[in-house]
Design an enzyme around this catalytic site. Structure first.
Site, mmCIF file in Angstrom:
data_model
loop_
_atom_site.group_PDB
_atom_site.id
_atom_site.type_symbol
_atom_site.label_atom_id
_atom_site.label_comp_id
_atom_site.label_asym_id
_atom_site.label_seq_id
_atom_site.Cartn_x
_atom_site.Cartn_y
_atom_site.Cartn_z
ATOM 1 N N LYS A 49 0.833 -1.217 0.000
ATOM 2 C CA LYS A 49 0.000 0.000 0.000
ATOM 3 C C LYS A 49 0.862 1.259 0.000
ATOM 4 O O LYS A 49 2.064 1.193 0.227
ATOM 5 C CB LYS A 49 -0.945 -0.005 1.201
ATOM 6 C CG LYS A 49 -1.753 -1.277 1.379
ATOM 7 C CD LYS A 49 -2.909 -1.444 0.407
ATOM 8 C CE LYS A 49 -3.699 -2.701 0.777
ATOM 9 N NZ LYS A 49 -4.850 -2.969 -0.062
HETATM 10 C C1 LIG Z 1 -5.883 -4.037 0.767
HETATM 11 C C2 LIG Z 1 -7.315 -3.689 0.842
HETATM 12 C C3 LIG Z 1 -8.131 -4.059 1.930
HETATM 13 C C4 LIG Z 1 -7.694 -5.040 2.983
HETATM 14 O O1 LIG Z 1 -6.565 -4.714 3.656
HETATM 15 P P1 LIG Z 1 -5.714 -5.866 4.423
HETATM 16 O O2 LIG Z 1 -4.759 -5.081 5.230
HETATM 17 O O3 LIG Z 1 -5.057 -6.681 3.349
HETATM 18 O O4 LIG Z 1 -6.658 -6.654 5.234
HETATM 19 C C5 LIG Z 1 -9.434 -3.583 1.992
HETATM 20 N N1 LIG Z 1 -9.910 -2.791 1.018
HETATM 21 C C6 LIG Z 1 -9.199 -2.452 -0.071
HETATM 22 C C7 LIG Z 1 -9.799 -1.556 -1.096
HETATM 23 C C8 LIG Z 1 -7.868 -2.896 -0.200
HETATM 24 O O5 LIG Z 1 -7.169 -2.561 -1.280
#
Ligand SMILES: *Cc1c(COP(=O)(O)O)cnc(C)c1O
Length: 374
Positions: A186
């Site tokens: 991210k």
């Molecule tokens: C990555 C993501 C999540 C989930 O996050 P995690 O930390 O992997 O549980 C939820 N919503 C979106 C749009 C994402 O890209």
């Protein structure tokens, strides 16, 4: 060597001393769970956004889930979102016991079509979860107006949009609560899992702190309802504090990579051929993903794979058609824009430390493959 859409190693090599110092700091602190680093990160992440409360959690999926639960959403309620999202958005809504309800996305920015919200609202609707997908924000003014009119809560899914702005306002500052993920890929990524919720509500903040700690308050006593174990790890929190100070640089790096793609590929674009991401007016895009579109996607991915370039599709299967969500009762054809996109989009490598040579390799391979298809 195979080229992939993401690789953390170039950044780690550059930041290694700081990251290892963060680990050392925590190991020497004498407190491994919910200590000074989690508290510090919560304060600093809240301050970055100008929001009073931040509760750090174990991942982004639980951030969406606990944000909804902290606002009182659960079985019997309906929550409106989109199917062009990472499945975890919908897993989280479903996990509260509420029913996810989908609206379609717009064909230009692939984000929630807010003109469809009014028709999706029923007497059971309690909340809207706009997903600021790929790095830019859903059109929030009409969404918020409708939410206010119908007394609905707004929980932003900001897992892909740290630092994105709309008319100057940061993603995460435009609803009742906002959920973030710090999954390593991210915009702000940990060296493992992580998540957080921002909220302006002191009551939601207190609920979240209880929910992430088994449902306990005042020592070892579970009040109201059993909760979860959803704490952010102290080591990840300290790493995130260090990286938060560099977040604006990461975003500038992503925007640089995006500009380079645009400059190198624009002359190949045409409706019905290659299409590049658009930035919706009023939005500042942080380019978590660089998602392009071409009707011959499968052939393009195959040709690139032959040249050792392996690209991702975010997302190939719209959530409403996944067998795990069959209980929601959506048929093929119910979200036409989402379903069409799922067959045509793919992502080019995007991360701030993407080596120029790798980007050039992808650009020239894509140029020659697309040119042959004209
Ligand atoms: C990555 C993501 C999540 C989930 O996050 P995690 O930390 O992997 O549980 C939820 N919503 C979106 C749009 C994402 O890209």
């Amino acid at each position: 060597m195979t080229t992939h859409v993401w690789d953390y190693l170039p950044e780690f090599e550059r930041e290694r001393d700081d990251i290892l110092d963060a680990v050392d700091t925590v190991f020497r602190s004498g407190q491994l769970i919910l200590g000074a680093s989690v508290r510090g990160f919560e304060q600093e992440f809240a301050a970055y956004h100008g929001i009073p409360h931040c509760v750090a959690l174990d991942n982004g999926t639980n951030a969406v889930k606990l944000a909804l639960q902290s606002l009182g959403i659960g079985p019997g309620d309906e929550v409106i979102t989109v199917a062009n999202t990472a499945a975890p958005t919908v897993v989280a809504i479903d996990g509260t016991g509420a029913t996810p309800v989908f609206v379609d996305v717009r064909p230009d920015d692939f984000l929630m079509d807010t003109t469809q919200l009014a028709d999706a609202i029923t007497p059971r609707t309690k909340a809207i979860v706009p997903v600021h997908l790929y790095g830019q924000c859903v059109d929030m003014a009409p969404l918020r107006a409708l939410a206010a009119e119908h007394g609905l809560l707004v929980v932003e899914d900001c897992a892909q949009s740290h630092g994105a702005r709309q008319h100057g306002a940061l993603a995460g500052s435009m609803g009742d609560a906002a959920a973030f993920s710090f999954y390593p890929t991210k915009v702000l990524g940990a060296y493992g899992d992580g998540g957080a919720v921002l909220t302006g509500s002191a009551e939601a903040d207190r609920n979240l702190r209880r929910l992430r700690y088994y449902g306990m308050e005042n020592g070892y006593y579970v009040v109201r309802v059993p909760g979860h174990n959803s704490r952010l790890d102290e080591v990840q929190a300290e790493i995130l504090r260090r990286k938060l100070r560099r977040m604006d640089e990461y975003i500038a790096g992503r925007q640089r990579v995006a500009r380079r793609y645009a400059e190198a590929l624009t002359d190949l674009t045409a409706p019905g051929e290659l299409e590049l991401p658009t930035v919706t007016p009023g939005n500042e895009h942080v380019h978590y993903l660089y998602v392009v579109r071409h009707p011959e996607r499968e052939r393009i991915l195959e040709r690139l794979r032959e040249q050792d370039i392996v690209l991702n599709v975010s997302y190939r299967w719209p959530v409403h058609l996944m067998s795990g969500f069959a209980h929601l009762g959506y048929a093929k054809g119910s979200l036409p824009v989402t379903e069409r996109l799922a067959g045509e989009i793919f992502s080019l490598p995007m991360y701030p430390s993407l080596p120029t040579g790798l980007q050039d390799k992808v650009i020239s391979a894509l140029r020659s493959v697309c040119a042959k298809m004209r």
